[in-house]
Write a protein that holds these residues in place. Structure first.
Motif, PDB file in Angstrom:
ATOM      1  N   LEU A 185     -14.132 -12.925   2.429  1.00 20.33           N
ATOM      2  CA  LEU A 185     -13.332 -13.763   1.540  1.00 20.33           C
ATOM      3  C   LEU A 185     -13.866 -13.660   0.109  1.00 20.33           C
ATOM      4  CD1 LEU A 185     -11.108 -15.983   1.238  1.00 20.33           C
ATOM      5  CD2 LEU A 185     -12.915 -17.675   1.661  1.00 20.33           C
ATOM      6  N   PRO A 186     -13.066 -13.184  -0.850  1.00 23.87           N
ATOM      7  CA  PRO A 186     -13.539 -13.140  -2.241  1.00 23.87           C
ATOM      8  C   PRO A 186     -13.830 -14.557  -2.751  1.00 23.87           C
ATOM      9  CG  PRO A 186     -11.547 -11.820  -1.948  1.00 23.87           C
ATOM     10  CD  PRO A 186     -11.713 -12.627  -0.698  1.00 23.87           C
ATOM     11  N   TYR A 187     -14.970 -14.727  -3.413  1.00 19.96           N
ATOM     12  CA  TYR A 187     -15.367 -16.070  -3.849  1.00 19.96           C
ATOM     13  C   TYR A 187     -16.013 -16.003  -5.223  1.00 19.96           C
ATOM     14  CZ  TYR A 187     -20.132 -14.699  -2.645  1.00 19.96           C
ATOM     15  OH  TYR A 187     -21.336 -14.059  -2.615  1.00 19.96           O
ATOM     16  N   ILE A 188     -16.123 -17.187  -5.851  1.00 19.16           N
ATOM     17  CA  ILE A 188     -16.774 -17.292  -7.153  1.00 19.16           C
ATOM     18  C   ILE A 188     -17.227 -18.732  -7.358  1.00 19.16           C
ATOM     19  CG2 ILE A 188     -14.624 -17.799  -8.393  1.00 19.16           C
ATOM     20  CD1 ILE A 188     -15.733 -16.082 -10.723  1.00 19.16           C
ATOM     21  N   PHE A 189     -18.357 -18.916  -8.001  1.00 19.11           N
ATOM     22  CA  PHE A 189     -18.849 -20.242  -8.360  1.00 19.11           C
ATOM     23  C   PHE A 189     -18.312 -20.585  -9.749  1.00 19.11           C
ATOM     24  CE2 PHE A 189     -21.847 -18.889  -5.157  1.00 19.11           C
ATOM     25  CZ  PHE A 189     -22.165 -20.058  -4.472  1.00 19.11           C
TER      26      PHE A 189
ATOM     27  N   LEU B  82      -0.265 -37.007  -7.077  1.00 18.89           N
ATOM     28  CA  LEU B  82       0.726 -37.435  -6.089  1.00 18.89           C
ATOM     29  C   LEU B  82       1.938 -36.522  -6.055  1.00 18.89           C
ATOM     30  CD1 LEU B  82       0.602 -41.288  -6.716  1.00 18.89           C
ATOM     31  CD2 LEU B  82      -0.489 -39.992  -4.887  1.00 18.89           C
ATOM     32  N   VAL B  83       2.037 -35.617  -7.006  1.00 19.58           N
ATOM     33  CA  VAL B  83       3.129 -34.644  -7.019  1.00 19.58           C
ATOM     34  C   VAL B  83       2.553 -33.306  -7.457  1.00 19.58           C
ATOM     35  CG1 VAL B  83       4.851 -36.394  -7.606  1.00 19.58           C
ATOM     36  CG2 VAL B  83       3.760 -35.098  -9.439  1.00 19.58           C
ATOM     37  N   PRO B  84       3.204 -32.189  -7.089  1.00 17.43           N
ATOM     38  CA  PRO B  84       2.724 -30.888  -7.580  1.00 17.43           C
ATOM     39  C   PRO B  84       2.826 -30.804  -9.103  1.00 17.43           C
ATOM     40  CG  PRO B  84       4.243 -30.616  -5.732  1.00 17.43           C
ATOM     41  CD  PRO B  84       4.327 -32.052  -6.154  1.00 17.43           C
ATOM     42  N   ASN B  85       1.822 -30.189  -9.703  1.00 20.17           N
ATOM     43  CA  ASN B  85       1.833 -29.938 -11.140  1.00 20.17           C
ATOM     44  C   ASN B  85       1.797 -28.436 -11.377  1.00 20.17           C
ATOM     45  OD1 ASN B  85       1.686 -32.636 -12.409  1.00 20.17           O
ATOM     46  ND2 ASN B  85      -0.232 -32.788 -11.256  1.00 20.17           N
ATOM     47  N   LEU B  86       2.564 -27.986 -12.359  1.00 23.74           N
ATOM     48  CA  LEU B  86       2.609 -26.568 -12.697  1.00 23.74           C
ATOM     49  C   LEU B  86       2.020 -26.344 -14.073  1.00 23.74           C
ATOM     50  CD1 LEU B  86       6.188 -25.448 -11.551  1.00 23.74           C
ATOM     51  CD2 LEU B  86       4.033 -25.086 -10.367  1.00 23.74           C
ATOM     52  N   GLY B  87       1.329 -25.220 -14.220  1.00 24.30           N
ATOM     53  CA  GLY B  87       0.809 -24.847 -15.526  1.00 24.30           C
ATOM     54  C   GLY B  87       0.889 -23.346 -15.714  1.00 24.30           C
ATOM     55  N   ILE B  88       1.164 -22.908 -16.937  1.00 20.55           N
ATOM     56  CA  ILE B  88       1.199 -21.476 -17.253  1.00 20.55           C
ATOM     57  C   ILE B  88      -0.164 -21.090 -17.822  1.00 20.55           C
ATOM     58  CG2 ILE B  88       2.278 -19.689 -18.649  1.00 20.55           C
ATOM     59  CD1 ILE B  88       4.845 -21.292 -18.574  1.00 20.55           C
ATOM     60  N   VAL B  89      -0.832 -20.171 -17.130  1.00 25.30           N
ATOM     61  CA  VAL B  89      -2.184 -19.767 -17.503  1.00 25.30           C
ATOM     62  C   VAL B  89      -2.113 -18.491 -18.329  1.00 25.30           C
ATOM     63  CG1 VAL B  89      -4.454 -19.126 -16.636  1.00 25.30           C
ATOM     64  CG2 VAL B  89      -3.059 -20.786 -15.372  1.00 25.30           C
ATOM     65  N   SER B  90      -2.661 -18.539 -19.537  1.00 29.67           N
ATOM     66  CA  SER B  90      -2.689 -17.353 -20.394  1.00 29.67           C
ATOM     67  C   SER B  90      -3.769 -16.399 -19.913  1.00 29.67           C
ATOM     68  CB  SER B  90      -2.971 -17.756 -21.850  1.00 29.67           C
ATOM     69  OG  SER B  90      -1.943 -18.581 -22.338  1.00 29.67           O
ATOM     70  N   TYR B  91      -3.423 -15.095 -19.951  1.00 30.75           N
ATOM     71  CA  TYR B  91      -4.370 -14.069 -19.525  1.00 30.75           C
ATOM     72  C   TYR B  91      -4.486 -13.031 -20.631  1.00 30.75           C
ATOM     73  CZ  TYR B  91      -6.744 -10.829 -16.372  1.00 30.75           C
ATOM     74  OH  TYR B  91      -7.655  -9.989 -15.804  1.00 30.75           O
ATOM     75  N   ARG B  92      -5.172 -11.983 -20.363  1.00 34.28           N
ATOM     76  CA  ARG B  92      -5.425 -10.959 -21.375  1.00 34.28           C
ATOM     77  C   ARG B  92      -4.127 -10.266 -21.811  1.00 34.28           C
ATOM     78  NH1 ARG B  92     -11.085  -9.922 -20.630  1.00 34.28           N
ATOM     79  NH2 ARG B  92     -11.800 -10.598 -18.569  1.00 34.28           N
TER      80      ARG B  92
ATOM     81  N   ILE C  19     -14.878 -19.197 -15.670  1.00 33.76           N
ATOM     82  CA  ILE C  19     -13.420 -19.406 -15.694  1.00 33.76           C
ATOM     83  C   ILE C  19     -12.697 -18.100 -16.005  1.00 33.76           C
ATOM     84  CG2 ILE C  19     -11.536 -20.624 -16.840  1.00 33.76           C
ATOM     85  CD1 ILE C  19     -13.207 -22.363 -14.981  1.00 33.76           C
ATOM     86  N   VAL C  20     -13.234 -17.313 -16.933  1.00 37.63           N
ATOM     87  CA  VAL C  20     -12.611 -16.030 -17.268  1.00 37.63           C
ATOM     88  C   VAL C  20     -12.662 -15.091 -16.075  1.00 37.63           C
ATOM     89  CG1 VAL C  20     -12.747 -13.989 -18.738  1.00 37.63           C
ATOM     90  CG2 VAL C  20     -13.126 -16.258 -19.723  1.00 37.63           C
ATOM     91  N   GLN C  21     -13.808 -15.078 -15.380  1.00 36.16           N
ATOM     92  CA  GLN C  21     -13.941 -14.225 -14.199  1.00 36.16           C
ATOM     93  C   GLN C  21     -12.983 -14.679 -13.096  1.00 36.16           C
ATOM     94  OE1 GLN C  21     -16.268 -15.513 -16.020  1.00 36.16           O
ATOM     95  NE2 GLN C  21     -17.882 -14.022 -16.466  1.00 36.16           N
ATOM     96  N   LEU C  22     -12.748 -15.982 -12.986  1.00 37.84           N
ATOM     97  CA  LEU C  22     -11.800 -16.488 -11.993  1.00 37.84           C
ATOM     98  C   LEU C  22     -10.386 -16.000 -12.301  1.00 37.84           C
ATOM     99  CD1 LEU C  22     -11.003 -18.313  -9.604  1.00 37.84           C
ATOM    100  CD2 LEU C  22     -10.805 -20.214 -11.234  1.00 37.84           C
ATOM    101  N   LYS C  23     -10.009 -16.011 -13.575  1.00 36.34           N
ATOM    102  CA  LYS C  23      -8.695 -15.494 -13.966  1.00 36.34           C
ATOM    103  C   LYS C  23      -8.557 -14.024 -13.588  1.00 36.34           C
ATOM    104  CE  LYS C  23      -7.873 -18.501 -18.000  1.00 36.34           C
ATOM    105  NZ  LYS C  23      -7.569 -18.483 -19.456  1.00 36.34           N
TER     106      LYS C  23
ATOM    107  N   LEU D 290      -9.281 -28.065 -13.099  1.00 36.60           N
ATOM    108  CA  LEU D 290      -9.131 -26.638 -13.371  1.00 36.60           C
ATOM    109  C   LEU D 290      -7.802 -26.352 -14.052  1.00 36.60           C
ATOM    110  CD1 LEU D 290     -10.016 -23.681 -13.102  1.00 36.60           C
ATOM    111  CD2 LEU D 290      -8.943 -23.660 -10.828  1.00 36.60           C
ATOM    112  N   LEU D 291      -6.717 -26.940 -13.539  1.00 32.83           N
ATOM    113  CA  LEU D 291      -5.397 -26.696 -14.131  1.00 32.83           C
ATOM    114  C   LEU D 291      -5.356 -27.161 -15.580  1.00 32.83           C
ATOM    115  CD1 LEU D 291      -2.479 -25.729 -13.538  1.00 32.83           C
ATOM    116  CD2 LEU D 291      -1.916 -28.094 -12.981  1.00 32.83           C
ATOM    117  N   SER D 292      -5.992 -28.298 -15.879  1.00 32.16           N
ATOM    118  CA  SER D 292      -5.977 -28.813 -17.249  1.00 32.16           C
ATOM    119  C   SER D 292      -6.797 -27.943 -18.196  1.00 32.16           C
ATOM    120  CB  SER D 292      -6.513 -30.254 -17.273  1.00 32.16           C
ATOM    121  OG  SER D 292      -7.904 -30.290 -16.974  1.00 32.16           O
ATOM    122  N   VAL D 293      -7.803 -27.247 -17.661  1.00 31.77           N
ATOM    123  CA  VAL D 293      -8.668 -26.402 -18.490  1.00 31.77           C
ATOM    124  C   VAL D 293      -8.004 -25.056 -18.792  1.00 31.77           C
ATOM    125  CG1 VAL D 293     -10.834 -25.088 -18.485  1.00 31.77           C
ATOM    126  CG2 VAL D 293     -10.823 -27.493 -17.807  1.00 31.77           C
TER     127      VAL D 293
END
Length: 332
Positions: A306-310, A198-208, A319-323, A179-182
């Motif tokens: 609990l809010p959820y999504i498939f 094996l370590v935390p990875n950070l990513g900046i996710v672009s939004y609208r 993926i857009v709805q998840l964002k 998911l993070l790579s996508v």
């Protein structure tokens, strides 16, 4: 273990601040003055050891091999009430989210959370007063001055807690790295075996509208992680600094969705009960092979409220709805 070689989130260092310079006991003398009064200056302050936030850093690697941090001492005072030079401060730049603790007592001293924020870790010794401070009507020529105060020496633990808007929580192979790579430009290692990350990875996710948020992929948790099993609780502290927790449960899990969610939530709660109060979302991953009927059946297993999504990171499903869900939770 190659990916862990550059990520260091725990270091223990010995910090020794500088001693203060001694005050001067000088008496004024020149070609026209045989017996002048006291004019000894003060000693300079010893150098501090200071932590400074730097958002360009994300690891404590640069401090891993610096076991002893030593600041210079202050110089002694001199004649004409001249104050000695202060010792040079040692400034240690650390990522935002770094917590400083006393190694012997475990006491949390402070936390660096902003870029450019500075806090004194070990203060330098105070410089001694020169003899001109001690002159009086009954003691007009004091021939003594104060010595400088010694600096402090203590062992300090620096712990990094990754700062992110949303943290991904799930068992190994739940699809967190995928998911993070996508959704970002991050390139975490992805493979079909447990504990790929094996370590935390950070990513900046672009939004609208040119908006963005930071997503953290936390290494996989297993049942008993809070007791030290698997990778243990070493990386659970990174979840403490996430604004929203996104629980990820694969659609092909051998347990029910509620069982997996409850186990993950329990591990977080055992580590830190306050994590239960964070906003939580649920993503049911690897759902590209599910039809509507299967989804309706699985929806019955989702914990109430609990809010959820498939989603499917590979197929790009929802993926857009998840964002949208994440952005709403971050800003609610």
């Amino acid at each position: 273990m190659a990916q862990g070689s550059n990520f260091v989130d725990y270091v223990k260092v010995c910090c020794r601040s500088g001693h203060g310079g001694s005050g001067s006991a000088h008496l004024h003398r020149d070609k026209t003055t045989m017996k002048g009064g006291p004019d000894g200056g003060d000693g300079g302050r010893g150098g501090h050891i200071i932590l400074k936030g730097n958002t360009q850093l994300w690891t404590l690697l640069h401090l891993k091999y610096r076991k002893h941090i030593i600041a210079s001492g202050g110089e002694s005072g001199s004649s004409a009430t001249s104050t000695g030079a202060s010792g040079k401060d040692e400034i240690l730049e650390v990522p935002a989210g770094t917590v400083a603790k006393d190694a012997e007592t475990g006491e949390v001293l402070f936390e660096i959370t902003e870029d450019g924020e500075t806090k004194i870790l070990t203060p330098g010794g105070r410089g001694g007063l020169g003899n001109w401070h001690f002159k009086s009507s009954t003691q007009q020529t004091p021939r003594f001055a104060q010595p400088g105060m010694p600096g402090q020496e203590r062992w300090i633990i620096l712990e990094l807690k990754v700062l992110a808007d949303v943290g991904l929580v799930g068992f190994p192979n739940a699809g967190k790295s995928t998911l993070l790579s996508v959704v970002s430009a991050a390139k975490p290692e992805i493979a079909n075996y447990p504990f790929t990350t094996l370590v935390p990875n950070l990513g900046i996710v672009s939004y609208r509208d040119s908006k963005s948020f930071v997503m953290a992929d936390i290494p996989g948790i297993i049942e008993g992680a809070s007791e030290g099993k698997g990778l243990g609780y070493r990386f659970l502290r990174h979840i403490e600094r996430n604004s929203v927790l996104l629980f990820m449960v694969p659609a092909d899990t051998e347990r029910t969705i509620k069982q997996e969610y409850d186990i993950l939530l329990n591990e977080l709660s055992v580590y830190n009960p306050e994590l239960r109060d964070k906003p939580k979302l649920l993503a049911i991953t690897k759902s590209d092979m599910l039809d509507d009927e299967l989804e309706r059946e699985m929806e019955k297993e989702v914990p109430e409220g609990l809010p959820y999504i498939f989603i499917s990171s590979v197929a790009g499903k929802n993926i857009v709805q998840l964002k949208d869900m994440i952005w709403k939770a971050i800003n609610s």
